[in-house]
Design an enzyme around this catalytic site. Structure first.
Site, PDB file in Angstrom:
ATOM      1  N   ARG A  89     -81.679 135.356   6.816  1.00  0.00           N
ATOM      2  CA  ARG A  89     -81.918 134.546   5.343  1.00  0.00           C
ATOM      3  C   ARG A  89     -83.497 134.190   5.405  1.00  0.00           C
ATOM      4  NH1 ARG A  89     -79.077 129.985   2.212  1.00  0.00           N
ATOM      5  NH2 ARG A  89     -80.232 130.360   0.224  1.00  0.00           N
TER       6      ARG A  89
ATOM      7  N   GLU B  58     -73.506 134.385   0.311  1.00  0.00           N
ATOM      8  CA  GLU B  58     -74.853 134.784   0.932  1.00  0.00           C
ATOM      9  C   GLU B  58     -74.887 135.783   2.146  1.00  0.00           C
ATOM     10  OE1 GLU B  58     -75.725 130.756  -0.154  1.00  0.00           O
ATOM     11  OE2 GLU B  58     -77.565 131.231  -1.209  1.00  0.00           O
TER      12      GLU B  58
ATOM     13  N   ASN C 247     -78.637 132.071   9.543  1.00  0.00           N
ATOM     14  CA  ASN C 247     -79.125 131.398   8.248  1.00  0.00           C
ATOM     15  C   ASN C 247     -79.749 130.094   8.707  1.00  0.00           C
ATOM     16  OD1 ASN C 247     -79.720 130.034   5.809  1.00  0.00           O
ATOM     17  ND2 ASN C 247     -77.817 130.409   5.013  1.00  0.00           N
TER      18      ASN C 247
END
Ligand code: ADP
Length: 415
Positions: A111, A397, A20
């Protein structure tokens, strides 16, 4: 990091590394994804070793831990050594090599903030995908370049390792035309100038989790408030997104830590007339507005809540007012509300912010906060009498990215 995909052992599942890469930090987490027929999609992600580098180019700090939580490193570095994302990624790779030595990942899941009009699901990355994602950079200038830098860094280091892009926009592919339109000439819509929405990986996780903890509510009309440094709302019907507050970019909708949220487009014209160029306007709207700009104190909600200046109070009042107002707007599209969920840093942890929002919604929707449950950050924070139940649920997430990555890896290995 191995350059060869690890052999899959189906009983042990797949090891996936989730990356991420944000504007000033890169976070890496190892997950083992195993079969679990009891959950939607038939797979579950178990968190393992992880590490992050924050303060890139400002005050770099690396923290990493083993799967059992044991600290591998917590160290500050000179700025010159970690001046940019490439340097940060090289450093993090060295550190994570310790955590990954025994379990090299079979794939890497990234991501990626913007998937544009074509990606309604996660995708295996190849040259064409990278080019398409690169073309979307102007729509997410704060995030997309860093997401792509991480993808390129891995490709260089381990060209054979499958990489998967998981998009913040994908979950909103189910919204209808009324939720996507701007009232510009229609040709703009056809050219992709429309509302996409973001925070989709968070909303997807919350949607699945709500189906487990409150299935009747999850099947109905639910509004989820993702309140972190970025902030947005998602209206869901039966777990699918029907409308969201962010638009073409992650600037629209709610005021955020440093972003302005919804703004009369005429203000931007006024700034241009005053001679501000693109970069100056971008900096103002993305970095110097929102809670930070209004309060003149901080973008950080904890600091604002602890500050007793009038400006800090005004910023919090405006923030909670706008959240309640936008919830009312989304309720129109849904035709009512059966449940409200708070999530992300502020939504999960801040009882006063939840209370202030719900207080404003009480006359319209009959929601009522249970002070004790709210103060304790319970999952369920409304009273028994509340006409609409209110929840505070931790989002994940990265776990969602691990699941998508393992799913695409399996499909790739099967074909
Ligand atoms: P990001 O969007 O970068 O992932 P987070 O979801 O971690 O950010 O949210 C960061 C925000 O959450 C900050 O404004 C921070 O002050 C706020 N926050 C975290 N814990 C609390 C808390 N206990 N009370 C109020 N705000 C909190």
């Amino acid at each position: 990091m191995s350059t060869q995909p690890a052999h899959p052992h189906h009983d042990e599942g797949h090891v996936v590394l989730v990356v991420n890469a944000g504007s000033s930090s890169i976070k890496c987490s190892v997950y083992r994804v195993i079969d679990d027929p009891k959950v939607e999609g038939g797979m579950r992600a178990i968190h393992g070793a992880g590490g992050q580098i924050e303060g890139i180019g400002v005050a770099p700090r690396v923290v990493a831990h083993m799967a059992d939580g044991k600290l591998i490193v917590d160290e500050h570095f000179p700025v010159a050594q970690v001046a940019d994302h490439d340097a940060a990624f090289r450093l993090l790779r060295l550190v994570l090599a310790v955590g990954l030595r025994e379990t090299p990942p079979a794939a890497i899941g990234h991501r990626v903030v913007h998937g544009g009009p074509h990606y309604a699901d996660a995708v295996l990355i190849d040259d064409k995908v990278i080019d398409e994602l690169n073309a979307l950079t102007p729509l997410a200038p704060l995030h997309q370049p860093h997401n792509l830098a991480a993808i390129r860094a891995v490709r260089e280091a381990a060209p054979d390792l499958p990489q998967v892009a998981c998009f913040d926009t994908a979950f909103h592919a189910t919204t209808g035309v009324l939720a996507q339109l701007f009232a510009l000439p229609y040709s703009y819509f056809a050219d992709g100038i429309r509302r996409y929405g973001f925070h989709g990986l968070s909303y997807e996780y919350i949607s699945r989790h709500l189906h487990l903890v409150a299935p009747d509510i999850a099947r109905g009309r639910v509004i989820v408030a993702h309140l972190g440094n970025g902030a947005s709302l998602c209206a869901m019907k039966n777990g699918k997104s029907v409308e969201t507050t962010m638009g073409l970019t992650a600037l629209d909708g709610l005021p955020m830590g440093t972003r302005c949220g919804a703004l009369d487009a005429g203000v931007v014209l006024w700034m241009m007339e005053r001679g501000m160029d693109h970069d100056a306007i971008e900096k103002l709207l993305y970095h110097d507005s929102g809670l930070k700009g209004l309060s003149g104190v901080s973008s950080d909600m904890r600091e604002l809540l602890a500050n007793d200046s009038e400006q800090a109070k005004l910023a919090i009042d405006f923030y909670t007012y706008r959240i309640a107002q936008e919830i009312g707007k989304l309720a129109v599209g849904l035709g009512g509300i059966d449940g409200l969920v708070f999530t992300a840093g502020i939504g999960e942890n801040s009882a006063p912010i939840r209370a202030k929002v719900v207080e404003r919604l009480k006359p319209l929707f009959g929601m009522e906060i249970d002070a004790e449950a709210n103060a304790a950050n319970h999952d369920h924070v409304s009273t028994r009498e509340s006409r609409v139940p209110v929840f505070a649920i931790r989002t994940d997430e990265e776990g969602m990215i691990a699941l998508h990555t393992a799913r695409l890896l399996r499909e790739m290995l099967k074909s």
